[in-house]
Design an enzyme around this catalytic site. Structure first.
Site, PDB file in Angstrom:
ATOM      1  N   GLY A 109      75.082 -42.844   0.988  1.00 15.34           N
ATOM      2  CA  GLY A 109      74.048 -43.190   0.012  1.00 15.34           C
ATOM      3  C   GLY A 109      74.113 -42.370  -1.267  1.00 15.34           C
ATOM      4  N   GLU A 125      71.184 -40.155   9.924  1.00 10.80           N
ATOM      5  CA  GLU A 125      69.750 -40.236   9.587  1.00 10.80           C
ATOM      6  C   GLU A 125      68.889 -40.046  10.832  1.00 10.80           C
ATOM      7  OE1 GLU A 125      70.131 -43.934   7.500  1.00 10.80           O
ATOM      8  OE2 GLU A 125      71.296 -42.882   5.964  1.00 10.80           O
ATOM      9  N   GLU A 178      81.348 -40.617   9.457  1.00 11.90           N
ATOM     10  CA  GLU A 178      80.540 -40.775   8.254  1.00 11.90           C
ATOM     11  C   GLU A 178      80.202 -39.390   7.699  1.00 11.90           C
ATOM     12  OE1 GLU A 178      78.440 -44.840   8.220  1.00 11.90           O
ATOM     13  OE2 GLU A 178      77.155 -43.503   9.352  1.00 11.90           O
ATOM     14  N   HIS A 232      73.511 -41.889  14.403  1.00 16.45           N
ATOM     15  CA  HIS A 232      73.632 -41.950  12.945  1.00 16.45           C
ATOM     16  C   HIS A 232      73.042 -40.672  12.333  1.00 16.45           C
ATOM     17  CE1 HIS A 232      73.154 -43.117   8.787  1.00 16.45           C
ATOM     18  NE2 HIS A 232      74.107 -44.020   9.024  1.00 16.45           N
ATOM     19  N   SER A 271      79.336 -44.770   1.367  1.00 16.90           N
ATOM     20  CA  SER A 271      79.539 -45.347   0.029  1.00 16.90           C
ATOM     21  C   SER A 271      80.746 -46.290  -0.042  1.00 16.90           C
ATOM     22  CB  SER A 271      79.632 -44.245  -1.026  1.00 16.90           C
ATOM     23  OG  SER A 271      78.414 -43.515  -1.091  1.00 16.90           O
ATOM     24  N   ASN A 286      75.256 -51.712   8.341  1.00 16.91           N
ATOM     25  CA  ASN A 286      74.057 -51.013   8.810  1.00 16.91           C
ATOM     26  C   ASN A 286      72.972 -51.175   7.756  1.00 16.91           C
ATOM     27  OD1 ASN A 286      72.103 -49.311   9.726  1.00 16.91           O
ATOM     28  ND2 ASN A 286      73.272 -47.420   9.409  1.00 16.91           N
ATOM     29  N   TRP A 287      71.982 -52.006   8.066  1.00 16.21           N
ATOM     30  CA  TRP A 287      70.937 -52.294   7.075  1.00 16.21           C
ATOM     31  C   TRP A 287      69.850 -51.229   7.040  1.00 16.21           C
ATOM     32  CZ3 TRP A 287      70.002 -58.322   7.745  1.00 16.21           C
ATOM     33  CH2 TRP A 287      71.089 -58.995   7.182  1.00 16.21           C
ATOM     34  N   LYS A 288      69.870 -50.280   7.968  1.00 19.97           N
ATOM     35  CA  LYS A 288      68.858 -49.213   7.969  1.00 19.97           C
ATOM     36  C   LYS A 288      67.462 -49.851   7.921  1.00 19.97           C
ATOM     37  CE  LYS A 288      72.415 -46.325   6.019  1.00 19.97           C
ATOM     38  NZ  LYS A 288      72.794 -45.161   5.243  1.00 19.97           N
ATOM     39  N   GLY A 328      76.552 -49.212   4.464  1.00 22.80           N
ATOM     40  CA  GLY A 328      75.113 -49.212   4.278  1.00 22.80           C
ATOM     41  C   GLY A 328      74.726 -50.047   3.065  1.00 22.80           C
ATOM     42  N   GLY A 329      74.451 -49.375   1.950  1.00 21.51           N
ATOM     43  CA  GLY A 329      73.900 -50.025   0.761  1.00 21.51           C
ATOM     44  C   GLY A 329      74.622 -51.293   0.330  1.00 21.51           C
TER      45      GLY A 329
END
Ligand code: 13P
Length: 255
Positions: A174, A101, A168, A99, A214, A12-14, A235-236
């Protein structure tokens, strides 16, 4: 593992990587990760980069693509929004729904997440329904009721077997904090039981449940070895081709 599908490694590149950065990522990633029969890979770039991803990965059909969010309406006057069928036209096969966010920043509640899941399915996308508790909810002992509510609301509105879920924990997104393998096992067990309670054992057996929060090259091995973890949503650590190739290349537990 449910054993019904190969483990899924999803990125997931957001709100990172426009079309040019997406092309550069694909060029680097394909030289580091070769197709493997025993796992599936899916990328969720920003919607504006979806077609760039599809074009750049044209000779790598093992790399699938999805959209991070779809609007709950089929079409209409919704400035800035993207519909599920538009995502399909651009080459998407998957869609995230709910998600944390989106829930926090855009007010996507359980009812909206359920409708978005339905829209994705109707358009031919495979939804990944994201669920998870906040730190406050966890500390208040609400892990189980929160996960049960999130699962129940979606399945009541969208009684589809074989949905993919992503557990999640919001406190692990993050932050560098990862759920321990024991935490993940507990939560994944709750999610599968909640699916069974809401829709029956066939649904519970068919569900794919990913872990997200993470995930990194250093912890992917222990997370994939945790019981009930059918893959990851990263993600990151998915933004760097070397690190995501290392995650996707992890040795899978036997059986
Ligand atoms: P991080 O891997 O950056 O914690 O993000 C997880 C996530 O939200 C994936 O959807």
């Amino acid at each position: 593992m449910t054993g019904q599908e190969s483990p899924l490694f999803a990125a997931n590149w957001k709100m990172f990587k426009g079309p040019r950065a997406t092309e550069a990522f694909v060029e680097s990633f394909v030289s580091r990760y070769r197709p493997r029969e025993d796992r599936r890979i899916a990328f969720f770039p920003p919607s504006i980069s979806l077609e760039a991803f599809v074009r750049a990965s044209a000779d790598r059909p093992d790399l699938e693509v999805g959209i991070q969010d779809v609007h709950q309406e089929v079409e209409g006057a919704h400035t800035g929004a993207v519909s599920a069928s538009m995502a399909v036209e651009a080459g998407a096969k998957w869609a995230l729904a709910g998600h944390s966010e989106r829930r926090r920043e855009f007010g996507d509640d359980d009812a909206i997440v359920a409708v978005k899941t339905a829209r994705a399915l109707e358009a031919g996308l495979r939804p990944i329904v994201c669920i998870g508790e906040t730190l406050e909810e966890r500390e208040a002992g609400l892990l189980q009721p929160v996960l049960e509510r999130q699962v129940r609301e979606v399945l009541a509105a969208v009684p589809a077997p074989g949905l993919t879920w992503a557990y999640e924990p919001v406190w692990a997104i993050g932050t560098g904090l990862t759920a321990s393998p024991a935490d993940a096992e507990e939560a994944h067990g709750i999610v599968r039981s909640a699916i069974g309670a809401a829709a029956g054992p066939v649904f519970a057996d068919a569900a794919v449940v990913l872990y997200g929060g993470s995930v990194k090259p250093g912890n992917i091995g222990e997370l994939m070895a945790a019981s009930g973890v059918n893959g990851v949503l990263v993600g990151g650590a998915s933004l760097d081709p070397e690190s995501f190739a290392a995650i996707c290349g992890v040795a899978l537990p036997a059986g």
